[in-house]
Design a protein around this motif. Sequence first.
Motif, PDB file in Angstrom:
ATOM      1  N   ALA A 240      -5.843   1.037   8.911  1.00 36.55           N
ATOM      2  CA  ALA A 240      -6.531   2.266   9.295  1.00 36.55           C
ATOM      3  C   ALA A 240      -6.108   2.718  10.692  1.00 36.55           C
ATOM      4  O   ALA A 240      -5.907   3.914  10.931  1.00 36.55           O
ATOM      5  CB  ALA A 240      -8.039   2.065   9.231  1.00 36.55           C
TER       6      ALA A 240
ATOM      7  N   PHE B 119      -7.522   4.566  -1.218  1.00 35.11           N
ATOM      8  CA  PHE B 119      -7.552   3.565  -0.159  1.00 35.11           C
ATOM      9  C   PHE B 119      -8.599   2.496  -0.462  1.00 35.11           C
ATOM     10  O   PHE B 119      -8.343   1.296  -0.323  1.00 35.11           O
ATOM     11  CB  PHE B 119      -7.823   4.229   1.195  1.00 35.11           C
TER      12      PHE B 119
ATOM     13  N   THR C  23     -10.293  -9.912   4.685  1.00 34.79           N
ATOM     14  CA  THR C  23      -9.339  -8.799   4.733  1.00 34.79           C
ATOM     15  C   THR C  23      -9.747  -7.703   5.706  1.00 34.79           C
ATOM     16  O   THR C  23      -9.023  -6.729   5.866  1.00 34.79           O
ATOM     17  CB  THR C  23      -9.180  -8.174   3.330  1.00 34.79           C
ATOM     18  N   ARG C  24     -10.884  -7.862   6.369  1.00 38.45           N
ATOM     19  CA  ARG C  24     -11.350  -6.798   7.274  1.00 38.45           C
ATOM     20  C   ARG C  24     -10.326  -6.483   8.360  1.00 38.45           C
ATOM     21  O   ARG C  24     -10.097  -5.323   8.680  1.00 38.45           O
ATOM     22  CB  ARG C  24     -12.683  -7.167   7.913  1.00 38.45           C
TER      23      ARG C  24
ATOM     24  N   TRP D 278      -7.412   0.178  -3.192  1.00 38.26           N
ATOM     25  CA  TRP D 278      -6.456  -0.785  -2.640  1.00 38.26           C
ATOM     26  C   TRP D 278      -7.197  -1.874  -1.856  1.00 38.26           C
ATOM     27  O   TRP D 278      -6.908  -3.056  -1.994  1.00 38.26           O
ATOM     28  CB  TRP D 278      -5.443  -0.077  -1.730  1.00 38.26           C
ATOM     29  N   GLU D 279      -8.180  -1.462  -1.057  1.00 34.28           N
ATOM     30  CA  GLU D 279      -8.930  -2.425  -0.255  1.00 34.28           C
ATOM     31  C   GLU D 279      -9.618  -3.464  -1.154  1.00 34.28           C
ATOM     32  O   GLU D 279      -9.578  -4.664  -0.878  1.00 34.28           O
ATOM     33  CB  GLU D 279      -9.963  -1.700   0.599  1.00 34.28           C
TER      34      GLU D 279
ATOM     35  N   LEU E  28       0.841  -1.196   0.000  1.00 36.92           N
ATOM     36  CA  LEU E  28       0.000   0.000   0.000  1.00 36.92           C
ATOM     37  C   LEU E  28       0.876   1.246   0.000  1.00 36.92           C
ATOM     38  O   LEU E  28       1.575   1.513   0.974  1.00 36.92           O
ATOM     39  CB  LEU E  28      -0.902   0.006   1.227  1.00 36.92           C
TER      40      LEU E  28
ATOM     41  N   HIS F 221      -8.774  -7.466  -1.327  1.00 37.11           N
ATOM     42  CA  HIS F 221      -9.843  -8.435  -1.115  1.00 37.11           C
ATOM     43  C   HIS F 221      -9.899  -9.461  -2.263  1.00 37.11           C
ATOM     44  O   HIS F 221     -10.087 -10.647  -2.035  1.00 37.11           O
ATOM     45  CB  HIS F 221     -11.180  -7.714  -0.966  1.00 37.11           C
TER      46      HIS F 221
ATOM     47  N   THR G 136      -7.070  -6.850   8.263  1.00 37.53           N
ATOM     48  CA  THR G 136      -5.930  -6.158   7.666  1.00 37.53           C
ATOM     49  C   THR G 136      -6.261  -4.692   7.427  1.00 37.53           C
ATOM     50  O   THR G 136      -5.477  -3.804   7.781  1.00 37.53           O
ATOM     51  CB  THR G 136      -5.532  -6.815   6.326  1.00 37.53           C
ATOM     52  N   VAL G 137      -7.419  -4.429   6.848  1.00 39.89           N
ATOM     53  CA  VAL G 137      -7.827  -3.050   6.569  1.00 39.89           C
ATOM     54  C   VAL G 137      -7.976  -2.269   7.875  1.00 39.89           C
ATOM     55  O   VAL G 137      -7.541  -1.121   7.980  1.00 39.89           O
ATOM     56  CB  VAL G 137      -9.122  -3.025   5.737  1.00 39.89           C
ATOM     57  N   THR G 138      -8.554  -2.892   8.890  1.00 42.74           N
ATOM     58  CA  THR G 138      -8.691  -2.243  10.192  1.00 42.74           C
ATOM     59  C   THR G 138      -7.323  -1.930  10.772  1.00 42.74           C
ATOM     60  O   THR G 138      -7.093  -0.833  11.298  1.00 42.74           O
ATOM     61  CB  THR G 138      -9.491  -3.138  11.164  1.00 42.74           C
TER      62      THR G 138
END
Length: 192
Positions: free
Chosen positions: A157, A134, A149-150, A137-138, A123, A142, A152-154
């Motif tokens: 962030a 963003f 992937t939630r 990328w998310e 990223l 996914h 990882t994204v969390t």
Amino acid sequence: MRTDVSIQPIRDLLCDIYAGRILPARDAQPADISLAMAAGLLHSIQHGMPIGMLTFSRTPDDNGAQRHVIDGHLRLAVLAGAFLPDHQRPAWAPPHLGRLAFHGLDTGDVRLGEASPGDPCSLPTWSLLNTMDFLRWERALHRAVDSDTRQTVTHVAENLARMLAATIPIVVCEGTTLELRAVRGRVNSFLG
């Protein structure tokens, strides 16, 4: 000469850089920073380590909102180069720092290094402040990773929020050009 001391979050510093309220010293040399040095500074911020005080000057000649850097030019150049996209990055911030990226986002072993084009688990740092980049990328992450992937994204962030909320002590010296030249000379004499 008057001196103001405050603490400012990185997010506000980036807004000031983008808006042209923070400028390099009038006699500053171009920032010569390697990706490894920049990654080291961002790693320190990411892990809550202080990165030192920034010192600015403001003279009666300056626009009331503008500040010129006395000490901290390289640190500001890293922040601007890493977090602002090409069209927002000031000329004094090295453009190659836009190649910095977070890696290992699929494994949780998050580290900073040079971007890997096409790798959804990499990223670019500058895309963190742009919601659309963003989200792109998310979606790519996914599609590329079979697992959920939630988390990882969390994690990303939370890291971003922590980095942008990190505060830096700011000193602004206001006075005549001659007074500020003396301050700059003293600061630089301490730095070697």
